[in-house]
Design an enzyme around this catalytic site. Structure first.
Site, short mmCIF file in Angstrom:
data_model
loop_
_atom_site.label_atom_id
_atom_site.label_comp_id
_atom_site.label_asym_id
_atom_site.label_seq_id
_atom_site.Cartn_x
_atom_site.Cartn_y
_atom_site.Cartn_z
CB SER A 46 38.56 93.48 22.69
OG SER A 46 38.91 92.25 22.78
N1 SAH Z 1 40.98 91.36 26.70
C1 SAH Z 1 42.31 91.06 25.95
C2 SAH Z 1 42.24 90.40 24.58
C3 SAH Z 1 41.94 89.02 24.87
S1 SAH Z 1 42.21 88.05 23.26
C4 SAH Z 1 42.99 92.51 25.79
O1 SAH Z 1 42.46 93.51 26.42
O2 SAH Z 1 44.05 92.44 25.33
C5 SAH Z 1 42.02 86.54 24.09
C6 SAH Z 1 42.84 85.97 24.56
O3 SAH Z 1 42.31 84.63 25.28
C7 SAH Z 1 44.09 85.35 23.82
O4 SAH Z 1 45.36 85.88 24.59
C8 SAH Z 1 44.00 84.23 24.05
O5 SAH Z 1 45.42 83.32 23.93
C9 SAH Z 1 43.30 83.63 25.42
N2 SAH Z 1 42.80 82.50 25.37
C10 SAH Z 1 42.18 81.50 24.47
N3 SAH Z 1 41.75 80.51 25.09
C11 SAH Z 1 42.18 80.47 26.39
C12 SAH Z 1 41.89 79.57 27.66
N4 SAH Z 1 41.24 78.52 27.55
N5 SAH Z 1 42.55 80.00 28.81
C13 SAH Z 1 43.01 81.13 28.94
N6 SAH Z 1 43.14 81.96 27.91
C14 SAH Z 1 42.86 81.73 26.67
#
Ligand code: SAH
Length: 216
Positions: free
Chosen positions: A63
């Site tokens: 993000s």
């Molecule tokens: N805050 C993070 C960015 C997250 S992007 C950073 O600093 O890099 C969102 C993430 O959520 C992705 O990696 C995706 O694979 C994960 N995601 C999506 N659905 C999910 C779920 N049900 N359980 C765990 N992770 C999930």
């Protein structure tokens, strides 16, 4: 000449956070400390402190710095508090939370991202972090209740297990709304019920899993 990452980070804090009114000292300190460029692939390192998200592989993104700081500021963590993070991604937000002294339990559904994040966090010396591969929309019952919960992917609604695993008086932050545009919703669980506040518009990748989008 190679980019001076420390300087780029100070500039990011000044221009993207302070000048937009974000003043939480613990969050600002964490954003000054954590080397964001180590959470992206090598060819993107020089762009790590820019004012937008970046790809981290598997169609996912790290993000925008402001969004990370905004989410962390809403949580208002105290050292030693237990936090559940859903969607580890690169592990950058995980590090920002850990840098504030929280104990972070982070769940990532994509195994390759989880293992890369685990390695980065380990190399940076964060001992107060556990990364687990699984469906974070179900929470992490073994470590509940949590003082705070942060969901790093857009949810169609509030996943019930995450609210259940939040302690009374705890805070939860979740991007909620449509698939392509959401509101950042801040929730406080209080004895009288749930208190909700809208904390701005945002755009996140979709939450998968049992309480995520069917199409994700
Ligand atoms: N805050 C993070 C960015 C997250 S992007 C950073 O600093 O890099 C969102 C993430 O959520 C992705 O990696 C995706 O694979 C994960 N995601 C999506 N659905 C999910 C779920 N049900 N359980 C765990 N992770 C999930």
């Amino acid at each position: 000449m190679a980019l001076d990452y420390t300087q780029a980070r100070q500039r990011m804090v000044q221009e993207q956070l302070l000048e937009r009114g974000l003043h939480d000292p613990l969050v600002l300190d964490a954003m000054r400390q954590v080397p964001r460029h180590l959470f992206v692939e090598e060819h993107l390192r020089d762009r790590a402190y820019e004012d937008h998200p970046l790809p981290i592989g598997e169609d996912q993104t790290i993000s925008q710095p402001y969004m990370i700081a905004h989410m962390a500021a809403v949580l208002k963590l105290a050292p030693g508090e237990q936090v559940l993070e859903v969607g580890t991604g690169s592990g950058y937000l995980t590090a920002i939370l850990a840098e504030q002294g929280a104990e972070v339990y982070s769940v990532e559904i994509i195994p390759s991202l989880a293992s890369r994040a685990r390695q980065t966090l380990h190399e940076l010396g964060y001992g107060n972090v556990e990364v687990h591969v699984g469906d974070g929309s179900l929470g992490w019952q073994a470590h509940a209740p949590f003082d705070a919960v942060v969901i790093g992917a857009a949810a169609p609604g509030l996943p019930r297990p995450l609210l259940d695993q939040l302690r009374m008086g705890g805070r939860l932050v979740v991007p909620m709304g449509e698939e392509d545009l959401q509101s950042l919703v801040c929730i406080w669980k209080e004895p009288g019920g749930i208190h909700e506040e809208y904390c701005g518009e945002c755009r996140f990748v979709k939450l998968r899993g049992e309480h995520g989008w069917e199409s994700a």
